[in-house]
Write a protein that holds these residues in place. Structure first.
Motif, PDB file in Angstrom:
ATOM      1  N   TYR A 325       0.769  -1.259  -0.025  1.00  0.00           N
ATOM      2  CA  TYR A 325      -0.116  -0.103  -0.073  1.00  0.00           C
ATOM      3  C   TYR A 325       0.710   1.225   0.165  1.00  0.00           C
ATOM      4  N   SER A 326       0.242   2.270  -0.631  1.00  0.00           N
ATOM      5  CA  SER A 326       1.087   3.613  -0.531  1.00  0.00           C
ATOM      6  C   SER A 326       0.465   4.417   0.755  1.00  0.00           C
ATOM      7  N   ALA A 327       1.295   4.719   1.644  1.00  0.00           N
ATOM      8  CA  ALA A 327       0.876   5.580   2.827  1.00  0.00           C
ATOM      9  C   ALA A 327       1.611   6.915   3.005  1.00  0.00           C
ATOM     10  N   GLU A 348      11.089   8.117   7.711  1.00  0.00           N
ATOM     11  CA  GLU A 348      12.484   7.637   6.780  1.00  0.00           C
ATOM     12  C   GLU A 348      12.587   6.244   6.915  1.00  0.00           C
ATOM     13  N   ARG A 349      12.494   5.562   7.990  1.00  0.00           N
ATOM     14  CA  ARG A 349      12.774   4.232   8.185  1.00  0.00           C
ATOM     15  C   ARG A 349      11.873   3.355   7.184  1.00  0.00           C
ATOM     16  N   SER A 350      10.719   3.764   7.070  1.00  0.00           N
ATOM     17  CA  SER A 350       9.638   3.297   6.122  1.00  0.00           C
ATOM     18  C   SER A 350       9.567   3.746   4.716  1.00  0.00           C
ATOM     19  N   ASP A 351      10.276   4.728   4.350  1.00  0.00           N
ATOM     20  CA  ASP A 351      10.194   5.663   3.144  1.00  0.00           C
ATOM     21  C   ASP A 351       8.894   6.158   2.810  1.00  0.00           C
ATOM     22  N   VAL A 352       8.062   6.485   3.965  1.00  0.00           N
ATOM     23  CA  VAL A 352       6.928   7.082   4.009  1.00  0.00           C
ATOM     24  C   VAL A 352       7.024   8.501   4.089  1.00  0.00           C
ATOM     25  N   PRO A 353       6.284   9.365   3.251  1.00  0.00           N
ATOM     26  CA  PRO A 353       6.209  10.861   3.468  1.00  0.00           C
ATOM     27  C   PRO A 353       5.602  11.335   4.742  1.00  0.00           C
ATOM     28  N   ILE A 372      -4.722  15.975   3.972  1.00  0.00           N
ATOM     29  CA  ILE A 372      -5.771  15.388   3.280  1.00  0.00           C
ATOM     30  C   ILE A 372      -5.434  15.614   2.004  1.00  0.00           C
ATOM     31  N   GLY A 373      -5.146  16.959   1.595  1.00  0.00           N
ATOM     32  CA  GLY A 373      -4.919  17.479   0.390  1.00  0.00           C
ATOM     33  C   GLY A 373      -3.477  16.703  -0.401  1.00  0.00           C
ATOM     34  N   ARG A 378      -1.223  12.829  -3.938  1.00  0.00           N
ATOM     35  CA  ARG A 378      -0.656  11.707  -4.205  1.00  0.00           C
ATOM     36  C   ARG A 378      -1.017  10.216  -4.602  1.00  0.00           C
ATOM     37  N   LYS A 379      -2.625  10.464  -4.636  1.00  0.00           N
ATOM     38  CA  LYS A 379      -3.423   9.269  -4.663  1.00  0.00           C
ATOM     39  C   LYS A 379      -3.116   7.950  -3.733  1.00  0.00           C
TER      40      LYS A 379
END
Length: 500
Positions: A325-327, A348-353, A372-373, A378-379
């Motif tokens: 999933y993209s998070a 950073e550890r999970s490469d999630v913005p 939310i925006g 980024r969908k």
């Protein structure tokens, strides 16, 4: 290749991997010559045991042989990668060899000559400074080649599960999967690794519960005195009065109908505990909480300070990424010092913005607004919101939490919103009171129980399910990034009563 933990199955990209499974299973009977055959002869001594244990042991050995074959098939790829790494290693090796030679020379010289000792010390100090400067110069040149490679590797590869020995830990995990109807080709190293972690994480609760339970049961049929002792054990494990009464009433009714031996009593006890845990999950209509595809999912993490909300959020982000999933993370805990920095480290550890507001005491609702925006642009599949810790008795903070929820409902009415309460298992009944209060103010849809490995009060999960009526969605049984997984009542009860 990706194991979707939310669905408890491998994605379609992993379907070609089971191809080596039929090879090791028939080979132990025929006696082939490939590498997996070395593991295949293990199931052969099984036919000498009893029937039920024999089948479970053979099943576990076949699963182990299959996982071993997969690991051996993947090992050449792992060995090919480190080949470029030895290139930079020989370079510092010759440069460091001449350095120790002048080092020991000046050290023994001051001992034979005490008169010119001062000059020798000065010479030794100068030589040490020169050697240190040479080392510093080489360190400035070497790190760009060496540090760039290892930094990403340990963050990901060091956490990868590894297949250990064919021991009691593996056989127990394999038996739990087999009891749930899994086939040998459906066993994954991810699940074996997690079940071992869960079993070890519940060790403290199990020691206080199971050991006393076995002492009270013995080999005789259940008696009213044994049920009284069981009541004490359940209450001591913080199972709660309601859950304890429900279990004991069912056992007493069963005893009135027939004589119950210890083995049947344990089996019946497991059924009752699983029923307590599954009731709120079945009432929710969602057996396993997972982000929905092609739709924005927003999960709010709420709870008091110190229960591990931010850590849990970081582990959920890692779990989502590993499951395909993209998070995105919203750092809405703007009041606690260094909370935003902690969230960014997990991102950073999970490469999630991470979406945050650098200003102090920023409005959490404004951060959620921006997040939310960003999630829409980024969908992203999943937006995880880290909220400020608050006591259930502080009405102004609870109202602020409701404000965040209103912002979500207004800006993303189409989103699938989950409000998850993070509970520290070591807090016991106090955690239950938190669940009851937050359920009224925050519209809770589930609970995440953390720190099960650090307490003997693992029975609080039963109290949350029976008295608060909230489904348990995730449990944490350790401090590692992989020590948080979706809740499964069967696995939890088996780990709690492991050994019976």
């Amino acid at each position: 290749m990706v194991f979707n933990w939310f669905e408890r199955q491998a994605d379609e990209s992993q379907t070609p991997e089971p191809t080596p499974t039929p090879a090791p299973t028939p080979e132990p009977m025929a006696g082939g010559t490939d590498a997996p055959v070395s593991e295949a002869p293990e199931p052969t001594p099984a036919p000498a045991a009893s029937e039920e244990e024999d089948e479970a042991l053979v099943w576990a050995r076949e699963a182990y042989a299959r996982l071993k074959a997969q690991q051996q098939a993947a090992s050449p790829v792992a060995e090919a990668a480190p080949e470029p790494t030895p290139a930079p290693s020989p370079e510092p090796a010759p440069s460091l060899t001449p350095l120790p030679t002048p080092g020991p020379a000046p050290l023994p010289t001051p001992s034979p000559a005490p008169a010119p000792g001062l000059s020798l010390l000065e010479q030794a100090a100068a030589q040490r400074q020169q050697r240190q400067q040479d080392l510093d110069d080489r360190a400035r040149e070497a790190p760009p080649a060496s540090t760039s490679a290892p930094t990403p590797a340990p963050a990901l590869d060091s956490e990868e599960p590894q297949l250990g020995d064919f021991d009691q830990d593996f056989t127990w995990s394999a038996e739990v999967l087999a009891a749930q109807g899994r086939r040998v080709d459906q066993v994954s190293l991810e699940e074996i690794d997690w079940l071992g972690r869960l079993r070890r994480g519940l060790e403290k609760t199990r020691q206080g519960f199971v050991t006393s339970l076995l002492e009270n049961l013995g080999d005789d049929p259940l008696t009213p005195e044994v049920l009284d002792d069981l009541e004490t054990l359940l209450l001591r494990a913080d199972a709660g009065v309601q859950a304890t009464d429900q279990v004991l009433d069912a056992l007493r009714q069963r005893m009135n109908e027939e004589v119950v031996d210890p083995v049947e009593g344990i089996r019946f006890l497991k059924e009752q505990l699983r029923g307590l845990l599954d009731t709120p999950i079945e009432a929710s209509g969602v057996p396993l909480l997972a982000p929905e595809r092609d739709r924005l999912n927003i999960w709010l993490m709420v709870g008091v300070n110190g229960v591990g909300k931010t850590t849990t959020l970081g582990k959920l982000a890692n779990l989502a990424v590993r499951s395909g999933y993209s998070a995105l993370i919203a750092a809405a805990d703007t009041f606690r010092a260094a909370a935003v920095q902690q969230v960014e480290v997990w991102g950073e550890r999970s490469d999630v913005p991470v979406v945050s507001n650098p200003s102090s005491n920023a409005d959490p609702a404004a951060v959620v607004f921006d997040a939310i925006g960003a999630a829409r642009s980024r969908k992203s599949d999943l937006l995880l919101v880290d909220t400020a810790g608050r006591l259930q008795t502080k009405h102004n903070l609870m109202e602020e939490l409701q404000k965040v929820r209103k912002i979500i409902d207004r800006l993303a009415p189409e989103a699938k919103v989950e409000s998850l309460l993070v509970l520290d298992a070591s807090q016991g009944q106090n955690g239950l009171r938190q669940a009851m209060a937050f359920a009224e103010a925050a519209g809770l849809t589930g609970v995440v129980i953390t720190k099960l490995d650090g307490t003997a009060r693992g029975g609080v999960a039963l109290a949350v399910s029976s008295e608060a009526g909230l489904p348990i969605r995730f449990i944490g049984a350790g401090e590692g990034i992989r020590d948080l997984r979706p809740f499964n009542s069967f696995e939890f009860v088996e780990a709690l009563l492991a050994g019976r």
